[in-house]
Design a protein around this motif. Structure first.
Motif, PDB file in Angstrom:
ATOM      1  N   ASP A  12      49.420  16.197  32.822  1.00 49.10           N
ATOM      2  CA  ASP A  12      48.331  15.347  33.327  1.00 49.10           C
ATOM      3  C   ASP A  12      48.946  14.362  34.327  1.00 49.10           C
ATOM      4  O   ASP A  12      49.601  13.399  33.942  1.00 49.10           O
ATOM      5  N   LYS A  19      52.050  12.572  32.609  1.00 49.64           N
ATOM      6  CA  LYS A  19      52.062  12.801  31.164  1.00 49.64           C
ATOM      7  C   LYS A  19      52.227  14.276  30.838  1.00 49.64           C
ATOM      8  O   LYS A  19      51.704  15.144  31.546  1.00 49.64           O
ATOM      9  N   LEU A  21      51.229  16.342  27.514  1.00 48.96           N
ATOM     10  CA  LEU A  21      50.547  16.302  26.219  1.00 48.96           C
ATOM     11  C   LEU A  21      50.627  17.683  25.584  1.00 48.96           C
ATOM     12  O   LEU A  21      50.339  18.697  26.244  1.00 48.96           O
ATOM     13  N   VAL A  29      46.879  15.668  19.352  1.00 47.56           N
ATOM     14  CA  VAL A  29      48.090  15.497  20.156  1.00 47.56           C
ATOM     15  C   VAL A  29      49.287  15.444  19.213  1.00 47.56           C
ATOM     16  O   VAL A  29      49.386  14.558  18.362  1.00 47.56           O
ATOM     17  N   GLU A  32      53.787  13.728  22.983  1.00 44.35           N
ATOM     18  CA  GLU A  32      53.380  13.074  24.230  1.00 44.35           C
ATOM     19  C   GLU A  32      54.603  12.491  24.924  1.00 44.35           C
ATOM     20  O   GLU A  32      55.453  11.865  24.305  1.00 44.35           O
ATOM     21  N   GLN A 433      42.907  11.293  25.098  1.00 43.86           N
ATOM     22  CA  GLN A 433      43.418  11.895  26.337  1.00 43.86           C
ATOM     23  C   GLN A 433      42.388  12.851  26.933  1.00 43.86           C
ATOM     24  O   GLN A 433      42.613  14.061  27.072  1.00 43.86           O
ATOM     25  N   ALA A 436      43.324  15.381  29.897  1.00 44.38           N
ATOM     26  CA  ALA A 436      44.224  16.435  29.420  1.00 44.38           C
ATOM     27  C   ALA A 436      43.523  17.341  28.420  1.00 44.38           C
ATOM     28  O   ALA A 436      43.720  18.572  28.428  1.00 44.38           O
TER      29      ALA A 436
END
Length: 464
Positions: A12, A19, A21, A29, A32, A433, A436
């Motif tokens: 992401d 990021k 994820l 998640v 991370e 998130q 994502a």
């Protein structure tokens, strides 16, 4: 065969934070990573993304995920910010830079483009976006042709940003619908094809085949022999809509708030007219290639500027507004000024997406304290939001309004917004998130046979 946890991974990529994820089969998640890269300067000294460092990180993390004995990597997807393209040479290597969409656009070049097209308003109506310089991916290609001819001679392919990241893992070049339909100025929404100007300028041959957002390419994990579905990547705003579509079958509108407040109606395929375009309405393409009517308002930026003005005038801390709760007496007085109760066109007028709310011209002397002034500011922003969102509601309109982002945590804003939309069920929406998650869900059918959990999106209902 590896017996680790089956997972999907999403890169992401925001302007600031990058990021990684990792989601399990229930879209929890489980891992991370957040990283930032220092910007570099392009060939004109303007800040831009360090594409080499980013690409190296993506490839390194992909390699580590494949080798992790505790994981069974089933799918990978990408979500990135929009209005960004990568130029590649005949060998598939980057040419030039990932030029920043905030880079100033030469006025004479935009004027030349408009003159060549003959009717700028008709062009905007066809492409469902105003001309905004580098914020239009297509205008970046035009700029490259006119201003960087030495570089353009080396360019054989042009990929949108998330498709470049996908290409790094698959070697396949694609053009995905959501980035193509994100105020690119490249897609003719009314004819459902590329706009003719790309062929006229000799640029269309550089573009990769078009694919839906659910498309994936299988690559083999060298260590296990298992296949991994690699997605084409999605535009971040479009990805964020997917969890709502998966969770709620009845029509709804989304108000995604931050620096920009973006109203999205996935159930309204009506294309904006010239007047609506001038006031911040446009159309996106969904991951399936259907038009999604939207409107943009610079409300978060306006809010932050006016909060600073209030804080300075009343000698309050910059974050004073975070502790302001709705005052019932003030609240009742403000309701009479909301659009639902009959607001004057002068107050509610929007001339463009960046038109500030009326509060900017209000004299702070009329307020007894910062809290009272802040109540008025939020009421003015909501008044304007009502007008902006009305452009995308459509005839009959949805009966649910889901608000996410910064304003959904603002009690005063949510109560006033609910009062401004009495015909709708107004809810603050939270999800883990969201962007994502949407990118992960786009590939659900490629690897995951488990049903989606109802708790993917959680709602809090407000009544004005």
């Amino acid at each position: 065969m590896r017996t680790g946890m089956p997972v999907t991974a999403v890169f992401d990529i925001g302007k600031t934070n990058k990021k990684l994820l990792v989601f399990d089969e229930y879209y929890n998640v489980v891992r991370e990573q957040v990283i930032r890269f220092d910007e570099i300067e392009d060939d004109e000294g303007f800040p831009c993304e360090d594409l080499e460092a980013l690409g190296r990180w993506v490839q390194e993390q992909f390699g580590l995920l494949k080798k992790d004995p505790g994981l069974q990597l089933k799918a990978v997807n990408f979500s990135t910010y929009g209005a960004s393209v990568v130029y590649l040479d005949k060998d598939g290597l980057p040419v030039g830079y990932l030029y920043n969409y905030l880079k100033p656009y030469p006025a004479e070049l935009q004027n030349a483009f408009e003159q060549e097209r003959g009717d700028a308003a008709a062009f905007s109506v066809a492409t469902c976006t105003p001309l905004m310089g580098h914020l239009n991916a297509g205008m970046q290609l035009y700029w490259m042709k006119k201003k960087k001819q030495d570089l353009l001679q080396k360019v054989a392919h042009v990929l949108h940003f998330p498709q470049y990241l996908s290409y790094l893992l698959t070697g396949k070049m694609m053009t995905e619908m959501t980035h193509l339909g994100c105020h690119s100025g490249m897609w003719d929404f009314r004819k459902n094809r590329y706009h003719t100007w790309l062929a006229e300028e000799g640029l269309i041959e550089m573009l990769a085949p078009i694919t839906p957002g659910s498309h994936a390419v299988n690559v083999k994990n060298e260590g296990t022999g298992e296949l991994i579905a690699i997605g084409a990547g999605l535009h971040d705003s479009s990805a964020a809509v997917i969890p709502y579509l998966q969770r709620f079958p009845d029509p709804f509108m989304i108000l995604s708030t931050g620096t920009w407040s973006i109203s999205l109606n996935p159930f309204n395929q009506t294309l904006p007219n010239a007047t609506e375009l001038s006031k911040g309405s446009l159309s996106y393409l969904s991951d399936t290639g259907l038009p999604v009517k939207a409107s943009m308002l610079f409300a978060g930026n306006d809010h932050d500027l006016q909060v600073k003005r209030i804080a300075a005038y009343f000698n309050s801390s910059p974050g004073f507004y975070q502790s302001v709760m709705p005052d019932r007496e003030l609240f009742e007085g403000l309701l009479s000024g909301l659009p639902a109760a009959g607001i004057s066109e002068e107050v509610a007028a929007i001339t463009s997406a960046t038109t500030p709310a009326r509060f900017r011209s209000r004299d702070l002397q009329q307020y007894r304290n910062a809290s009272e002034a802040y109540h008025q500011l939020v009421a003015d922003i909501v008044t304007q939001q009502k007008t902006s969102s009305a452009m995308v509601l459509g005839d009959g309109g949805p009966r649910q309004l889901f608000v996410d982002g910064g304003f959904c945590k603002n009690e005063l804003y949510m109560q006033l917004l609910s009062a401004a939309f009495p015909q709708m069920k107004v809810c603050a929406a939270t999800m883990v998130q969201g962007t994502a998650l949407g990118a992960a869900l786009a590939l659900h059918h490629h690897w995951n046979r488990k049903p989606l959990a109802a708790a993917l999106v959680q709602l809090m209902h407000y009544s004005g």
